[in-house]
Design an enzyme around this catalytic site. Sequence first.
Site, mmCIF file in Angstrom:
data_model
loop_
_atom_site.group_PDB
_atom_site.id
_atom_site.type_symbol
_atom_site.label_atom_id
_atom_site.label_comp_id
_atom_site.label_asym_id
_atom_site.label_seq_id
_atom_site.Cartn_x
_atom_site.Cartn_y
_atom_site.Cartn_z
ATOM 1 N N HIS A 82 38.786 50.278 25.148
ATOM 2 C CA HIS A 82 39.570 49.951 26.191
ATOM 3 C C HIS A 82 40.603 48.839 26.251
ATOM 4 C CE1 HIS A 82 37.460 52.480 29.161
ATOM 5 N NE2 HIS A 82 36.373 52.034 28.865
ATOM 6 N N HIS A 88 38.616 58.941 29.147
ATOM 7 C CA HIS A 88 39.840 58.155 29.387
ATOM 8 C C HIS A 88 40.854 58.577 28.332
ATOM 9 C CE1 HIS A 88 39.141 54.852 32.346
ATOM 10 N NE2 HIS A 88 37.875 55.209 32.119
ATOM 11 N N HIS A 134 30.489 61.052 24.071
ATOM 12 C CA HIS A 134 30.881 59.784 24.798
ATOM 13 C C HIS A 134 29.832 59.580 25.775
ATOM 14 C CE1 HIS A 134 33.379 56.732 26.361
ATOM 15 N NE2 HIS A 134 33.440 57.224 27.640
ATOM 16 N N LYS A 143 36.406 68.892 34.517
ATOM 17 C CA LYS A 143 35.398 67.413 34.335
ATOM 18 C C LYS A 143 34.169 67.826 33.573
ATOM 19 C CE LYS A 143 33.153 64.062 36.912
ATOM 20 N NZ LYS A 143 31.802 64.041 36.528
ATOM 21 N N ARG A 183 27.288 60.703 34.394
ATOM 22 C CA ARG A 183 26.480 59.488 34.535
ATOM 23 C C ARG A 183 24.941 59.947 34.432
ATOM 24 N NH1 ARG A 183 29.884 55.370 33.373
ATOM 25 N NH2 ARG A 183 31.741 55.606 34.480
ATOM 26 N N HIS A 192 30.319 54.760 27.402
ATOM 27 C CA HIS A 192 30.860 55.140 28.797
ATOM 28 C C HIS A 192 30.206 54.631 29.635
ATOM 29 C CE1 HIS A 192 32.156 57.793 31.593
ATOM 30 N NE2 HIS A 192 30.961 58.392 31.831
#
Length: 311
Positions: free
Chosen positions: A17, A83, A215, A240, A247, A268
């Site tokens: 990140h 991302h 991920h 998506k 999650r 993630h």
Amino acid sequence: MSEPPKTRAVICVGDIHGFITKLQSLWKNLEGSLDRSEFETATLIFLGDYCDRGPATRQVIDFLISLPSRYPRQKHVFLCGNHDLAFAAFLRLLPAPADGCGFSEGWREYEASEEREGWFKGEGYEDMHLQGRRWSGKIKVKFNTVKGTEYQGSIYDAGPTFESYGVPHGSADLVKAVPDDHKKFLADLVWVHEEDDVFVNTDDGVKCCKLIAVHAGLEKGKDVKEQLKLLKARDTRVPKVEALSGRKSVWDIPEELTASPAIVVSGHHAKLHVEGLRLIIDEGGGYKDRPVAAIILPSMKIIRDTDELAK
């Protein structure tokens, strides 16, 4: 516990990140945690999310691009995070949907969120993948109640990524500002990676396993072979991708893999979670005050950028 057979070390690196100093410190600590020959011949699997939140996405990608030439005996795998997919989508680097339909078909399912999330409507938006529009948009709600932080421009906290390339958040000029080698890096990211014969220390001794790196994880209740097929094909018909952004649905190992046995490793989730052969390595989660972590197999040793090994 008996010593594992001599084999190539496998190092799985959690979400970075945009924090270049954390990545550099983590790398030094990884180098100091293994014998020189082990480190120089290791397999490095980066679990995705190289951009956003931290201030130095451009420098992070420069660092990652340099690794094959600096460490030619290592094997480097760069997974796509949610991302990274969104960043690539904004730059129009994703493969076209296999069914021939435009990316705009994928907007409809989520259009109720368009106003609140302030989807991008600038140059080139007309046939942009949904996540590219969300990534570069300007969210109307400024506070993220789940994380307890202010959004940095968009739902993805993409503002720092734009700024690292010298353009303001949401600017279409980012397409020109991103160097060609960075575009190639993003375009080449894989959505899933498999390794055979990975050794891992367990409570029952050393096991030789298949490793699947993705991920976010694999969905329970859905055919694993079909999931892997679509991930390998980088199926952009889906607005998506659950394996990159889910999650609860991707937290556990699918039951059909438990008999194999198979290691499933992900980032993630903004957690460090090691339970049996399910490895989630994302202690940092993009928070500036949390460490970036990695796990070394077969030892299952966790290494962080904050460790004192490099000093």
